[in-house]
Design an enzyme around this catalytic site. Structure first.
Site, PDB file in Angstrom:
ATOM      1  N   LYS A  33       1.007  -0.961  -0.026  1.00  0.00           N
ATOM      2  CA  LYS A  33      -0.020  -0.015  -0.022  1.00  0.00           C
ATOM      3  C   LYS A  33       0.670   1.370   0.137  1.00  0.00           C
ATOM      4  CE  LYS A  33      -0.569  -0.267   4.998  1.00  0.00           C
ATOM      5  NZ  LYS A  33      -1.244  -0.824   6.128  1.00  0.00           N
ATOM      6  N   ARG A 128     -10.871  -0.266  13.882  1.00  0.00           N
ATOM      7  CA  ARG A 128     -10.625   0.258  12.864  1.00  0.00           C
ATOM      8  C   ARG A 128     -11.370   0.047  11.770  1.00  0.00           C
ATOM      9  NH1 ARG A 128      -4.608   1.206  10.687  1.00  0.00           N
ATOM     10  NH2 ARG A 128      -4.969  -0.932   9.948  1.00  0.00           N
ATOM     11  N   TYR A 242      16.392  30.731   7.997  1.00  0.00           N
ATOM     12  CA  TYR A 242      14.933  31.528   8.387  1.00  0.00           C
ATOM     13  C   TYR A 242      15.259  31.791   9.946  1.00  0.00           C
ATOM     14  CZ  TYR A 242      12.767  30.945   4.127  1.00  0.00           C
ATOM     15  OH  TYR A 242      12.364  30.942   2.509  1.00  0.00           O
ATOM     16  N   MET A 290      12.079  24.702   2.531  1.00  0.00           N
ATOM     17  CA  MET A 290      11.265  23.924   1.498  1.00  0.00           C
ATOM     18  C   MET A 290      12.374  22.843   0.744  1.00  0.00           C
ATOM     19  SD  MET A 290       8.759  24.854  -1.090  1.00  0.00           S
ATOM     20  CE  MET A 290       7.432  25.834  -0.250  1.00  0.00           C
TER      21      MET A 290
HETATM   22  C1  LIG Z   1      -0.373  -1.744   6.771  1.00  0.00           C
HETATM   23  C2  LIG Z   1      -1.116  -3.171   7.193  1.00  0.00           C
HETATM   24  C3  LIG Z   1      -0.311  -4.162   7.236  1.00  0.00           C
HETATM   25  C4  LIG Z   1       1.049  -4.246   7.117  1.00  0.00           C
HETATM   26  O1  LIG Z   1       1.611  -3.723   8.385  1.00  0.00           O
HETATM   27  P1  LIG Z   1       3.166  -3.813   8.667  1.00  0.00           P
HETATM   28  O2  LIG Z   1       3.227  -3.192  10.208  1.00  0.00           O
HETATM   29  O3  LIG Z   1       3.382  -2.592   7.837  1.00  0.00           O
HETATM   30  O4  LIG Z   1       3.751  -4.953   8.339  1.00  0.00           O
HETATM   31  C5  LIG Z   1      -1.044  -5.389   7.343  1.00  0.00           C
HETATM   32  N1  LIG Z   1      -2.197  -5.413   7.608  1.00  0.00           N
HETATM   33  C6  LIG Z   1      -3.168  -4.494   7.699  1.00  0.00           C
HETATM   34  C7  LIG Z   1      -4.692  -4.584   7.829  1.00  0.00           C
HETATM   35  C8  LIG Z   1      -2.576  -3.124   7.329  1.00  0.00           C
HETATM   36  O5  LIG Z   1      -3.304  -2.142   7.357  1.00  0.00           O
END
Ligand SMILES: *Cc1c(COP(=O)(O)O)cnc(C)c1O
Length: 345
Positions: A33, A128, A242, A290
Protein backbone atom coordinates in the site's frame (compact mmCIF):
# COMPACT_ATOMS: atom_id res chain seq x y z
CA UNK A 1 21.93 16.47 -10.63
CA UNK A 2 20.24 19.04 -8.45
CA UNK A 3 18.05 16.81 -6.36
CA UNK A 4 18.61 14.29 -3.61
CA UNK A 5 19.39 10.74 -4.66
CA UNK A 6 17.20 7.98 -3.25
CA UNK A 7 18.59 4.49 -3.72
CA UNK A 8 16.22 1.57 -3.26
CA UNK A 9 17.70 -1.92 -2.91
CA UNK A 10 15.18 -4.48 -4.14
CA UNK A 11 17.49 -7.37 -3.27
CA UNK A 12 17.25 -6.22 0.35
CA UNK A 13 13.43 -6.15 0.08
CA UNK A 14 13.49 -9.71 -1.24
CA UNK A 15 15.91 -10.83 1.48
CA UNK A 16 13.59 -9.31 4.11
CA UNK A 17 10.55 -11.05 2.63
CA UNK A 18 12.41 -14.38 2.65
CA UNK A 19 13.63 -13.85 6.21
CA UNK A 20 10.07 -13.13 7.40
CA UNK A 21 8.75 -16.08 5.39
CA UNK A 22 11.36 -18.32 7.05
CA UNK A 23 9.99 -17.41 10.48
CA UNK A 24 6.65 -19.06 9.77
CA UNK A 25 5.35 -22.37 8.49
CA UNK A 26 2.58 -20.62 6.55
CA UNK A 27 2.37 -18.46 3.44
CA UNK A 28 3.66 -14.89 3.31
CA UNK A 29 1.97 -12.09 1.39
CA UNK A 30 3.39 -8.61 0.78
CA UNK A 31 1.75 -5.33 1.73
CA UNK A 32 2.52 -2.71 -0.93
CA UNK A 33 0.00 0.00 0.00
CA UNK A 34 0.95 3.69 -0.26
CA UNK A 35 3.11 2.96 -3.31
CA UNK A 36 5.06 0.27 -1.51
CA UNK A 37 5.61 2.44 1.59
CA UNK A 38 6.88 5.17 -0.71
CA UNK A 39 9.48 3.00 -2.46
CA UNK A 40 7.58 2.05 -5.64
CA UNK A 41 4.85 -0.59 -5.45
CA UNK A 42 5.30 -1.91 -8.99
CA UNK A 43 9.06 -2.46 -8.64
CA UNK A 44 8.74 -3.98 -5.19
CA UNK A 45 5.88 -6.28 -6.19
CA UNK A 46 7.64 -7.50 -9.34
CA UNK A 47 10.77 -8.36 -7.35
CA UNK A 48 8.75 -10.17 -4.69
CA UNK A 49 6.72 -12.03 -7.30
CA UNK A 50 9.97 -13.36 -8.77
CA UNK A 51 10.96 -14.43 -5.27
CA UNK A 52 7.72 -16.37 -4.86
CA UNK A 53 5.17 -13.96 -3.37
CA UNK A 54 1.73 -14.56 -4.87
CA UNK A 55 -0.54 -12.42 -2.69
CA UNK A 56 -0.35 -8.65 -2.40
CA UNK A 57 -2.30 -6.15 -0.34
CA UNK A 58 -3.16 -2.51 -1.04
CA UNK A 59 -5.19 -0.06 1.03
CA UNK A 60 -7.63 1.08 -1.66
CA UNK A 61 -8.68 -0.24 -5.06
CA UNK A 62 -7.07 2.64 -6.98
CA UNK A 63 -3.65 1.55 -5.76
CA UNK A 64 -4.09 -1.74 -7.64
CA UNK A 65 -3.98 -0.11 -11.09
CA UNK A 66 -0.17 0.17 -11.49
CA UNK A 67 0.21 -3.08 -9.57
CA UNK A 68 -1.98 -5.14 -11.89
CA UNK A 69 -0.16 -3.65 -14.84
CA UNK A 70 3.20 -4.66 -13.36
CA UNK A 71 2.17 -8.12 -12.18
CA UNK A 72 -0.10 -9.36 -14.92
CA UNK A 73 -3.37 -11.17 -14.33
CA UNK A 74 -2.34 -14.01 -12.00
CA UNK A 75 -1.22 -12.71 -8.58
CA UNK A 76 -3.93 -12.01 -6.06
CA UNK A 77 -4.34 -8.33 -5.22
CA UNK A 78 -6.29 -7.80 -2.01
CA UNK A 79 -7.85 -4.52 -0.92
CA UNK A 80 -8.00 -3.70 2.81
CA UNK A 81 -10.74 -1.08 2.44
CA UNK A 82 -12.98 -3.72 0.89
CA UNK A 83 -15.67 -2.98 -1.66
CA UNK A 84 -16.50 0.72 -1.43
CA UNK A 85 -19.13 2.50 -3.49
CA UNK A 86 -17.63 3.31 -6.87
CA UNK A 87 -15.08 0.47 -6.69
CA UNK A 88 -17.12 -2.15 -8.53
CA UNK A 89 -15.64 -1.63 -11.99
CA UNK A 90 -12.05 -1.61 -10.76
CA UNK A 91 -12.66 -4.72 -8.68
CA UNK A 92 -14.18 -6.51 -11.64
CA UNK A 93 -11.88 -5.28 -14.42
CA UNK A 94 -8.64 -5.77 -12.47
CA UNK A 95 -9.86 -8.89 -10.69
CA UNK A 96 -9.22 -7.50 -7.21
CA UNK A 97 -10.12 -9.27 -3.99
CA UNK A 98 -11.81 -6.88 -1.55
CA UNK A 99 -11.62 -7.61 2.18
CA UNK A 100 -15.25 -6.91 3.06
CA UNK A 101 -15.50 -4.86 6.25
CA UNK A 102 -19.19 -4.64 7.05
CA UNK A 103 -22.57 -6.14 6.29
CA UNK A 104 -23.14 -3.17 3.97
CA UNK A 105 -20.03 -4.04 1.98
CA UNK A 106 -21.00 -7.70 1.94
CA UNK A 107 -24.41 -6.82 0.53
CA UNK A 108 -22.95 -4.42 -2.03
CA UNK A 109 -20.41 -7.00 -3.17
CA UNK A 110 -22.85 -9.90 -3.47
CA UNK A 111 -25.32 -7.75 -5.39
CA UNK A 112 -22.85 -6.01 -7.68
CA UNK A 113 -20.48 -8.88 -8.42
CA UNK A 114 -22.06 -12.21 -7.55
CA UNK A 115 -19.50 -15.01 -7.59
CA UNK A 116 -16.53 -12.59 -7.56
CA UNK A 117 -13.78 -13.50 -5.05
CA UNK A 118 -13.70 -11.68 -1.71
CA UNK A 119 -12.23 -11.92 1.76
CA UNK A 120 -13.58 -10.88 5.12
CA UNK A 121 -12.01 -8.47 7.58
CA UNK A 122 -12.98 -8.84 11.23
CA UNK A 123 -12.52 -6.35 14.04
CA UNK A 124 -10.95 -8.02 17.06
CA UNK A 125 -10.62 -4.88 19.20
CA UNK A 126 -8.77 -2.23 17.21
CA UNK A 127 -12.04 -0.58 16.15
CA UNK A 128 -10.74 0.57 12.80
CA UNK A 129 -11.82 -1.80 10.02
CA UNK A 130 -13.81 -5.01 9.96
CA UNK A 131 -16.98 -6.65 11.21
CA UNK A 132 -17.47 -6.90 14.94
CA UNK A 133 -18.27 -10.08 16.80
CA UNK A 134 -22.08 -9.70 16.71
CA UNK A 135 -22.23 -8.47 13.15
CA UNK A 136 -20.08 -11.40 12.07
CA UNK A 137 -22.21 -13.88 14.00
CA UNK A 138 -25.23 -12.71 12.02
CA UNK A 139 -23.69 -13.16 8.56
CA UNK A 140 -20.88 -15.68 9.06
CA UNK A 141 -22.81 -18.67 7.78
CA UNK A 142 -23.97 -16.88 4.65
CA UNK A 143 -20.54 -15.38 3.96
CA UNK A 144 -18.64 -18.61 4.57
CA UNK A 145 -20.96 -20.47 2.21
CA UNK A 146 -19.53 -18.25 -0.59
CA UNK A 147 -15.98 -19.48 0.13
CA UNK A 148 -14.06 -16.33 1.05
CA UNK A 149 -10.40 -16.41 -0.01
CA UNK A 150 -9.34 -15.17 3.44
CA UNK A 151 -10.71 -14.22 6.84
CA UNK A 152 -8.40 -11.67 8.46
CA UNK A 153 -7.99 -9.24 11.32
CA UNK A 154 -5.30 -6.75 12.34
CA UNK A 155 -3.36 -6.30 15.60
CA UNK A 156 -3.24 -2.87 17.22
CA UNK A 157 -0.17 -3.34 19.45
CA UNK A 158 1.98 -6.00 17.82
CA UNK A 159 5.08 -3.79 17.99
CA UNK A 160 4.90 -4.23 21.79
CA UNK A 161 5.35 -7.97 22.33
CA UNK A 162 4.25 -7.91 25.97
CA UNK A 163 1.13 -5.84 25.41
CA UNK A 164 -1.99 -7.60 26.78
CA UNK A 165 -3.90 -6.45 23.68
CA UNK A 166 -2.05 -9.09 21.62
CA UNK A 167 -3.40 -12.19 23.40
CA UNK A 168 -6.76 -10.43 23.79
CA UNK A 169 -7.11 -9.95 20.02
CA UNK A 170 -5.78 -13.46 19.37
CA UNK A 171 -8.47 -14.89 21.61
CA UNK A 172 -11.18 -12.85 19.90
CA UNK A 173 -9.94 -13.90 16.48
CA UNK A 174 -10.04 -17.54 17.46
CA UNK A 175 -13.52 -17.15 18.94
CA UNK A 176 -14.72 -15.67 15.68
CA UNK A 177 -12.97 -18.06 13.29
CA UNK A 178 -12.16 -21.41 14.95
CA UNK A 179 -13.56 -24.27 12.94
CA UNK A 180 -14.02 -22.41 9.64
CA UNK A 181 -12.43 -23.86 6.53
CA UNK A 182 -11.41 -20.52 4.95
CA UNK A 183 -7.74 -19.52 5.31
CA UNK A 184 -7.04 -17.13 8.18
CA UNK A 185 -4.62 -14.21 8.67
CA UNK A 186 -3.87 -12.09 11.74
CA UNK A 187 -0.19 -11.07 11.60
CA UNK A 188 1.55 -8.13 9.95
CA UNK A 189 5.30 -7.63 10.60
CA UNK A 190 4.89 -7.31 14.36
CA UNK A 191 2.57 -10.29 14.55
CA UNK A 192 5.08 -12.53 12.74
CA UNK A 193 7.59 -11.77 15.50
CA UNK A 194 5.05 -12.66 18.23
CA UNK A 195 5.40 -16.33 17.31
CA UNK A 196 3.51 -19.22 15.75
CA UNK A 197 0.25 -18.72 17.68
CA UNK A 198 -0.26 -15.58 15.60
CA UNK A 199 0.64 -16.95 12.15
CA UNK A 200 -2.43 -18.94 11.01
CA UNK A 201 -2.42 -19.52 7.20
CA UNK A 202 -1.03 -16.27 5.82
CA UNK A 203 1.01 -13.35 7.13
CA UNK A 204 0.88 -9.79 5.77
CA UNK A 205 4.19 -8.00 6.37
CA UNK A 206 4.70 -4.45 5.19
CA UNK A 207 7.26 -2.38 7.11
CA UNK A 208 9.60 -5.32 7.69
CA UNK A 209 10.02 -5.73 3.92
CA UNK A 210 11.18 -2.12 3.70
CA UNK A 211 13.75 -2.42 6.48
CA UNK A 212 11.81 -0.89 9.36
CA UNK A 213 11.12 -1.66 13.03
CA UNK A 214 9.85 -3.78 14.63
CA UNK A 215 11.81 -6.18 12.37
CA UNK A 216 15.15 -5.53 14.04
CA UNK A 217 17.05 -7.95 11.78
CA UNK A 218 15.85 -6.30 8.57
CA UNK A 219 18.32 -5.45 5.83
CA UNK A 220 18.31 -1.70 5.18
CA UNK A 221 16.59 -0.89 1.89
CA UNK A 222 17.04 2.84 1.30
CA UNK A 223 19.91 5.27 1.07
CA UNK A 224 19.39 8.98 0.67
CA UNK A 225 22.01 11.60 -0.02
CA UNK A 226 21.95 15.19 -1.15
CA UNK A 227 24.21 17.24 -3.41
CA UNK A 228 25.97 20.24 -1.92
CA UNK A 229 24.97 23.42 -3.75
CA UNK A 230 27.55 25.68 -2.12
CA UNK A 231 29.84 25.94 0.89
CA UNK A 232 30.55 29.22 2.72
CA UNK A 233 32.62 30.51 5.60
CA UNK A 234 30.58 31.90 8.48
CA UNK A 235 32.28 34.09 11.08
CA UNK A 236 31.64 33.82 14.81
CA UNK A 237 28.39 35.62 15.63
CA UNK A 238 26.88 35.31 12.14
CA UNK A 239 23.51 33.57 11.76
CA UNK A 240 22.20 30.95 9.36
CA UNK A 241 18.77 30.43 7.82
CA UNK A 242 15.16 31.47 8.45
CA UNK A 243 14.47 33.03 11.83
CA UNK A 244 18.22 33.36 12.52
CA UNK A 245 17.79 30.19 14.55
CA UNK A 246 21.49 29.20 14.46
CA UNK A 247 24.42 31.41 15.33
CA UNK A 248 28.08 30.51 14.85
CA UNK A 249 30.06 30.24 18.07
CA UNK A 250 33.32 29.65 16.14
CA UNK A 251 34.52 30.35 12.61
CA UNK A 252 32.47 27.79 10.68
CA UNK A 253 32.01 26.20 7.29
CA UNK A 254 28.38 25.75 6.25
CA UNK A 255 27.25 23.56 3.34
CA UNK A 256 23.87 24.24 1.73
CA UNK A 257 22.37 21.05 0.28
CA UNK A 258 19.48 20.52 -2.08
CA UNK A 259 16.63 18.93 -0.06
CA UNK A 260 13.98 20.15 2.33
CA UNK A 261 10.58 19.64 3.83
CA UNK A 262 9.05 19.36 0.36
CA UNK A 263 11.14 16.19 0.05
CA UNK A 264 9.92 14.66 3.30
CA UNK A 265 12.67 16.03 5.56
CA UNK A 266 10.40 16.97 8.43
CA UNK A 267 10.73 20.54 9.66
CA UNK A 268 10.88 19.26 13.23
CA UNK A 269 14.40 18.05 12.32
CA UNK A 270 15.57 21.70 12.28
CA UNK A 271 18.72 22.01 14.43
CA UNK A 272 18.40 18.31 15.26
CA UNK A 273 19.27 15.91 12.45
CA UNK A 274 22.72 14.69 11.53
CA UNK A 275 23.96 14.10 8.01
CA UNK A 276 27.12 12.15 7.27
CA UNK A 277 30.18 12.50 5.09
CA UNK A 278 31.56 8.99 5.12
CA UNK A 279 31.48 8.23 8.82
CA UNK A 280 31.87 11.82 9.97
CA UNK A 281 28.69 13.28 11.44
CA UNK A 282 27.76 16.77 10.27
CA UNK A 283 24.98 18.48 12.20
CA UNK A 284 22.02 20.04 10.41
CA UNK A 285 21.97 23.64 11.64
CA UNK A 286 19.19 26.19 11.42
CA UNK A 287 15.77 25.54 10.01
CA UNK A 288 14.80 22.97 7.42
CA UNK A 289 13.45 25.01 4.50
CA UNK A 290 11.30 23.82 1.62
CA UNK A 291 14.17 22.95 -0.71
CA UNK A 292 17.36 23.43 1.27
CA UNK A 293 19.21 22.28 4.36
CA UNK A 294 22.22 23.94 5.96
CA UNK A 295 24.88 21.68 7.43
CA UNK A 296 27.86 22.43 9.65
CA UNK A 297 30.85 20.91 7.84
CA UNK A 298 33.53 22.80 9.80
CA UNK A 299 35.09 19.58 11.04
CA UNK A 300 35.48 17.95 7.63
CA UNK A 301 38.99 17.80 6.17
CA UNK A 302 37.73 18.34 2.61
CA UNK A 303 34.81 20.13 0.99
CA UNK A 304 32.02 17.60 0.46
CA UNK A 305 30.17 17.01 -2.84
CA UNK A 306 27.34 15.10 -1.17
CA UNK A 307 26.04 14.45 2.33
CA UNK A 308 24.10 11.37 3.44
CA UNK A 309 20.91 11.38 5.50
CA UNK A 310 19.93 7.70 5.26
CA UNK A 311 22.51 4.97 4.85
CA UNK A 312 24.67 2.54 6.80
CA UNK A 313 25.49 5.32 9.30
CA UNK A 314 21.87 6.11 10.11
CA UNK A 315 18.73 4.15 9.26
CA UNK A 316 15.09 5.02 8.76
CA UNK A 317 14.20 4.35 12.39
CA UNK A 318 17.12 6.45 13.71
CA UNK A 319 15.84 9.39 11.70
CA UNK A 320 12.25 8.67 12.75
CA UNK A 321 13.26 8.83 16.39
CA UNK A 322 14.85 12.25 15.94
CA UNK A 323 11.67 13.43 14.21
CA UNK A 324 9.46 11.94 16.97
CA UNK A 325 7.72 9.69 14.50
CA UNK A 326 7.96 6.14 13.11
CA UNK A 327 9.85 4.61 10.18
CA UNK A 328 6.55 4.16 8.33
CA UNK A 329 6.07 7.93 8.14
CA UNK A 330 9.67 8.66 7.15
CA UNK A 331 9.40 6.20 4.24
CA UNK A 332 5.97 7.19 3.00
CA UNK A 333 6.88 10.91 3.02
CA UNK A 334 10.03 10.48 0.92
CA UNK A 335 9.68 13.06 -1.81
CA UNK A 336 8.54 12.75 -5.39
CA UNK A 337 11.35 14.83 -6.87
CA UNK A 338 14.25 12.66 -5.79
CA UNK A 339 16.43 11.06 -8.40
CA UNK A 340 15.30 7.52 -7.63
CA UNK A 341 17.60 4.63 -8.41
CA UNK A 342 16.19 1.18 -7.91
CA UNK A 343 18.67 -1.71 -7.77
CA UNK A 344 18.27 -5.45 -7.87
CA UNK A 345 15.92 -7.84 -9.49
C1 LIG B 1 -0.51 -1.80 6.86
C2 LIG B 1 -1.13 -3.11 7.20
C3 LIG B 1 -0.36 -4.29 7.26
C4 LIG B 1 1.15 -4.25 7.22
O1 LIG B 1 1.60 -3.80 8.46
P1 LIG B 1 3.14 -3.64 8.82
O2 LIG B 1 3.13 -3.21 10.25
O3 LIG B 1 3.66 -2.59 7.92
O4 LIG B 1 3.79 -4.95 8.60
C5 LIG B 1 -1.03 -5.49 7.44
N1 LIG B 1 -2.38 -5.54 7.59
C6 LIG B 1 -3.14 -4.42 7.58
C7 LIG B 1 -4.60 -4.54 7.77
C8 LIG B 1 -2.55 -3.17 7.40
O5 LIG B 1 -3.31 -2.08 7.41
Amino acid sequence: MGTGRLTIDLDAVVANWRALDDRTACKTAAVVKANGYGLGAANVAKALFKAGARKFFVAVAEEAVPLREALGPKPQINVFSGHMKGDTELIRDLNLTPMLNSVDQLTLHFEALPGHPFGIQLDTGMNRLGMEMQEWAAVAELALAQNPTLVMSHLACSDEPDHPMNPHQLENFKKMTDGISAPRSLAATGGILLGPDYHFDLTRPGIGLYGGAPFADANPVVELDFPVVQVREVATGEVVGYGNSWQATRPSKVATVSGGYADGIFRILSDKATLFHGNTPCPLIGRVSMDLLTIDVTDLAQTPDRLTLLGPQQGVDDLAQQAKTIGYEVLTQLGARYNRRTYGK
